[in-house]
Design an enzyme around this catalytic site. Structure first.
Site, PDB file in Angstrom:
ATOM      1  N   HIS A   1       0.820  -1.209   0.000  1.00 54.10           N
ATOM      2  CA  HIS A   1       0.000   0.000   0.000  1.00 54.10           C
ATOM      3  C   HIS A   1       0.854   1.259   0.000  1.00 54.10           C
ATOM      4  CE1 HIS A   1      -3.681   2.301   0.727  1.00 54.10           C
ATOM      5  NE2 HIS A   1      -2.979   3.022   1.565  1.00 54.10           N
TER       6      HIS A   1
ATOM      7  N   TYR B   1       4.290   0.749  -3.234  1.00 58.82           N
ATOM      8  CA  TYR B   1       4.002   0.474  -4.646  1.00 58.82           C
ATOM      9  C   TYR B   1       5.051  -0.448  -5.269  1.00 58.82           C
ATOM     10  CZ  TYR B   1       0.739   4.367  -4.162  1.00 58.82           C
ATOM     11  OH  TYR B   1      -0.284   5.180  -3.750  1.00 58.82           O
TER      12      TYR B   1
ATOM     13  N   GLU C   1      -8.196   8.246  -3.699  1.00 58.36           N
ATOM     14  CA  GLU C   1      -7.487   7.142  -3.052  1.00 58.36           C
ATOM     15  C   GLU C   1      -8.470   6.061  -2.626  1.00 58.36           C
ATOM     16  OE1 GLU C   1      -4.992   8.409   0.180  1.00 58.36           O
ATOM     17  OE2 GLU C   1      -3.279   8.633  -1.175  1.00 58.36           O
TER      18      GLU C   1
ATOM     19  N   HIS D   1      -9.804   3.062   0.273  1.00 59.19           N
ATOM     20  CA  HIS D   1      -9.873   2.582   1.654  1.00 59.19           C
ATOM     21  C   HIS D   1     -10.713   1.312   1.639  1.00 59.19           C
ATOM     22  CE1 HIS D   1      -9.201   4.167   5.934  1.00 59.19           C
ATOM     23  NE2 HIS D   1      -8.075   4.305   5.271  1.00 59.19           N
ATOM     24  N   ASN D   2     -10.301   0.381   0.775  1.00 63.17           N
ATOM     25  CA  ASN D   2     -11.136  -0.771   0.464  1.00 63.17           C
ATOM     26  C   ASN D   2     -11.208  -1.803   1.589  1.00 63.17           C
ATOM     27  OD1 ASN D   2     -11.312   0.495  -2.026  1.00 63.17           O
ATOM     28  ND2 ASN D   2      -9.822  -0.832  -3.008  1.00 63.17           N
ATOM     29  N   HIS D   3     -10.069  -2.366   1.952  1.00 61.02           N
ATOM     30  CA  HIS D   3     -10.067  -3.441   2.937  1.00 61.02           C
ATOM     31  C   HIS D   3     -10.605  -2.996   4.299  1.00 61.02           C
ATOM     32  CE1 HIS D   3      -7.784  -5.381  -0.184  1.00 61.02           C
ATOM     33  NE2 HIS D   3      -7.645  -6.494   0.514  1.00 61.02           N
TER      34      HIS D   3
ATOM     35  N   GLN E   1      -8.847   2.360  11.611  1.00 62.37           N
ATOM     36  CA  GLN E   1      -8.792   3.694  12.177  1.00 62.37           C
ATOM     37  C   GLN E   1     -10.178   4.188  12.575  1.00 62.37           C
ATOM     38  OE1 GLN E   1      -7.856   2.667   9.125  1.00 62.37           O
ATOM     39  NE2 GLN E   1      -6.074   3.784   8.373  1.00 62.37           N
TER      40      GLN E   1
ATOM     41  N   ASP F   1       0.606  15.209   6.039  1.00 63.92           N
ATOM     42  CA  ASP F   1      -0.457  14.620   6.853  1.00 63.92           C
ATOM     43  C   ASP F   1      -0.026  13.240   7.321  1.00 63.92           C
ATOM     44  OD1 ASP F   1      -0.926  13.354   4.187  1.00 63.92           O
ATOM     45  OD2 ASP F   1      -2.582  12.446   5.283  1.00 63.92           O
TER      46      ASP F   1
ATOM     47  N   GLN G   1      -6.187   8.922  13.282  1.00 62.12           N
ATOM     48  CA  GLN G   1      -6.565   9.958  12.323  1.00 62.12           C
ATOM     49  C   GLN G   1      -6.383  11.370  12.873  1.00 62.12           C
ATOM     50  OE1 GLN G   1      -8.051   8.983   8.883  1.00 62.12           O
ATOM     51  NE2 GLN G   1      -6.489   7.650   9.735  1.00 62.12           N
TER      52      GLN G   1
ATOM     53  N   SER H   1      -4.430   0.107  -5.418  1.00 62.34           N
ATOM     54  CA  SER H   1      -4.963  -0.807  -4.415  1.00 62.34           C
ATOM     55  C   SER H   1      -4.928  -2.218  -4.994  1.00 62.34           C
ATOM     56  CB  SER H   1      -6.398  -0.425  -4.026  1.00 62.34           C
ATOM     57  OG  SER H   1      -6.935  -1.371  -3.124  1.00 62.34           O
TER      58      SER H   1
END
Length: 749
Positions: free
Chosen positions: A55, A58, A102, A104-106, A250, A278, A324, A550
């Site tokens: 992740h 790459y 971007e 945040h699938n899993h 998170q 960030d 976060q 992803s």
């Protein structure tokens, strides 16, 4: 327990370490030892494991992503390209816009609400870190079969997370998609995009320069939520029995993020930072190593000064936590006092945790003991690079040979009418209002167009009406049939959607969602998709400014369809001239722009009526797409059209139905010579749009199309309260509305 310091690691070279449990391969662990000339400490191992994860690093995709730079078109608008938190483009009048999408699938499969919410929060901070005020979000979403029981668990939670976080931030949600397909059953795709606006002089970059400058961590306290988070979770395939790795997802606090946004923008306004990053995937491991790597010196961090929510966290856990609402800033000593004052004003915790040093090492200490001593580039930018083997799958030829042309077509007008209602009311083509109504699309008062329009349009200057448009698109069915062409079709559709509003496409971001890179067939799909996108962007003149990959989106041996999602950003000089999709005035003439061919591979009709996927996707002609875009933009600017809608999933009848329902006006259609009613209604040929033209503008509009060589066929008129195909059937808008709007609420009730 003995603290694993650098000295202790040097003195105990043979100590066993949990490198495999942290997702590292044997050769990767060996390479870390070679870099350090000793075994890593526990803290160093934690940093390398998250930063070298798929992740964050790459490592399987870098060799293919290089094409986006190598084939980048010349574009004077590009101000910041690939490599920063987000790309930045010049939109005129001294304004710059930054944007990115971007995944945040899993995490969203495991904890739908928090996974989706923190996906929004993370992309918003990426935009903020560039120096911009976030002004809008978009959310391309994909779920399993609409009638599957688990979809009822995942979808409502994801939608509530996207809406809850974005609504609390006061950011309008102006675009995105919702797609259902059984291939996403165990791997929903939750992609999140954000747009931000700034002046040219306010652009900020992620780098730590200036010896003696202070490193300030500000925002929320660091907790145990998100340890390993997306960095590890998104780098492994789910087992067929369910998720195997379940690091804590998170937990988001949008009210804390709102304070962080306003605090950061005030800090920017007073020019108090020399660099900023960030904290997202990989947390402090990422922020410290990337800032130091991109800077001109080293960095020292005192980890025990990090404000914690959980005092029992180990140094390794603090470095891996993806809690976060946190940012890391590089600040000159003379400006630290004012920086802290602003943070206190906004009730944002801020702590000096280190400083920029003269050396070339990232050094981290815990209560005075050194636990990290690494070259930062080896952590952040010099991770493994894999040239994974790839090969065209053995089943690809058979899939493409199974052409949709063999499927039974409606034999009567009654069957044709029934199939129109089935397609328009199918989960993928039906109204998504049940979902989008949970999002605030008009907060801040600058939303000009939002779902279900072709693209979201946001005004960025109230005096001049300068605005931007954004659209996201992707069709996994097309990409499964042909990844190269399917990806170019996603690019073309997003480009077309932006142009249909009257905005000029400028640049793209992307989110490339694929299965396991350890499968040569999946890597072939990825290689073909990236090649298609790079070639397509070069031809359209729209550079890739950044994005996300992803991988490992599969359950056991079953991968999702290859799903490249493309986000196109465009600029419109005057948002009052934008073009909506709804038919607004009876008597206006309907024109079909482009060529219609027998193209049904991967089509909505073949899926809904026959549950079929096979053949080839529609052909793509990017020169035609560019011409169509120019015509739509000119016609919008010069008042030649009152409505425009691109043709894509579901073909012409889907577009006409949506435009009729949106405007509350019916349409009488005539099948053009040389086409069957079936092909006219359901073909998904690309490079097409339907427009409504005031009668007073017909000659001017058709002359323009003729002079430019764009086919423009008059196919009907806006009229009445029925969508009628002359000689075939009519469907009252009331019946069409019922079919279109009741599907999703019924499925999710």
């Amino acid at each position: 327990m003995t603290l694993d310091t650098v000295k202790h690691a040097t003195d105990t070279p043979d100590a066993a370490q949990p490198w495999a449990e942290l997702g590292l391969k044997q050769d990767e662990y060996t390479r870390i030892r070679e870099i350090l000339q000793r075994r890593p400490t526990g803290a160093e191992l934690a940093m390398y494991s998250v930063m070298w994860s798929e992740h964050c690093s790459y490592k399987s995709s870098k060799v293919h992503l290089r094409q986006f730079g190598e084939k980048a078109p010349e574009n004077d608008a590009l101000l910041v390209g690939i490599g920063e938190n987000a790309g930045v483009v010049d939109v005129g009048q001294g304004y710059a816009v930054t944007f990115k999408v971007e995944s945040h699938n899993h995490p969203s499969y495991i904890e739908p609400y928090q996974g989706a919410a923190t996906g929004v929060g993370g992309i918003v901070r990426d935009i903020l870190a560039m120096g911009a005020r976030p002004v809008a979000v978009v959310d391309p979403l994909r779920f399993g079969a609409a009638d599957h029981p688990d979809t009822k668990r995942v979808l409502p939670g994801v939608v509530a997370g996207v809406g809850g976080y974005g609504n609390c931030l006061g950011l309008p949600n102006v675009g995105g998609e919702v797609v259902f397909d059984s291939c996403y059953q165990g791997n929903p795709l939750v992609n999140a995009g954000c747009i931000g606006v700034m002046r040219h002089e306010d652009i900020h970059l992620a780098q730590a320069s200036g010896t003696g400058n202070k490193v300030i961590l500000y925002g929320a306290r660091t907790g145990g939520d998100g340890i390993g988070g997306v960095s590890v979770l998104a780098s492994e395939t789910f087992e067929s029995t369910g998720p195997a790795k379940r690091p804590a997802v998170q937990v988001g606090d949008p009210f804390q993020e709102k304070l962080l946004i306003e605090c950061t923008l005030e800090i920017f306004a007073e020019k108090l930072v020399a660099g900023i990053q960030d904290l997202g995937g990989a947390g402090l491991s990422c922020a410290t190593s990337e800032l130091a790597s991109a800077g001109s010196g080293g960095m020292r961090i005192d980890l025990d000064t990090v404000p914690l929510r959980d005092a029992t966290l180990s140094p390794e856990e603090i470095l891996m936590s993806e809690s976060q609402e946190r940012m890391c800033a590089i600040v000159e000593p003379a400006k630290v006092g004012r920086f802290l004052e602003i943070c206190e004003k906004w009730d944002v915790i801020a702590t000096v945790i280190g400083e920029v040093t003269e050396g070339e090492r990232l050094e981290i200490f815990w209560h005075g003991e050194q636990i990290v001593d690494v070259p930062p580039r080896t952590v952040a930018h010099e991770g493994p690079v894999y040239e994974r083997p790839y090969a065209r799958p053995a089943w690809q030829d058979a899939l493409q040979a199974d052409d949709a042309g063999r499927l039974a077509r409606p034999g009567t007008a009654e069957e044709l009418r029934a199939q129109v209602l089935r397609v328009v009311g199918s989960p993928n083509q039906a109204s998504k209002a049940w979902i989008t109504d949970q999002y605030d699309r008009f907060v801040q008062g600058n939303t000009v167009l939002a779902q279900p329009e072709d693209a979201g349009v946001i005004r960025i200057d109230a005096e001049t009406n300068l605005g931007v448009a954004v659209a996201t698109d992707g069709n996994g069915r097309y990409a499964k049939l042909d990844p190269y062409t399917g990806t170019q079709l996603a690019l073309a559709e997003a480009y077309r959607n932006v142009a249909a509003t009257g905005a000029r496409p400028l640049a793209i971001s992307n989110c490339l969602n694929f299965g396991s890179p350890e499968d040569p067939g999946v890597m072939w799909q990825f290689a073909e998709a990236t090649r298609g996108l790079a070639d397509g962007c070069l031809q359209l003149g729209t550079p890739v400014t950044g994005g996300n990959v992803s991988l490992y989106n599969q359950t056991g041996d079953t991968a999702i369809h290859p799903t490249p999602v493309v986000m196109v950003l465009g600029v419109i000089d005057d948002v009052t001239r934008r073009t909506p999709i709804g038919f607004g005035e009876e008597g206006q003439l309907l024109y079909l722009l482009g060529d219609t061919r027998e193209e049904f591979g991967g089509s909505a009709w073949s899926q809904v009526v026959h549950d079929h996927l096979g053949g080839l996707p529609p052909a793509v002609d990017l020169d035609r797409e560019k011409l169509l875009g120019e015509i739509l933009i000119s016609a919008s600017r010069d008042g030649m059209i009152d409505a425009a809608h691109d043709l894509s999933d579901g073909g012409l009848i889907q577009a006409v139905a949506e435009s009729a329902l949106r405007g509350g006006k019916g349409a009488r259609l005539v099948v053009p010579d040389g086409l069957s009613a079936f092909t006219f209604l359901f073909s998904e040929s690309a490079g097409r749009a339907v427009v409504s033209v005031p009668r007073s503008e017909e000659l001017r509009f058709t002359d323009m199309c003729g002079a430019r060589g764009l086919p423009a066929t008059r196919i009907g008129v806006v009229d009445g309260d029925t969508v009628e195909v002359q000689g075939e059937f009519g469907i009252p808008l009331s019946e069409l509305r019922t079919a279109h709007e009741e599907t999703i609420p019924a499925l999710l009730a």
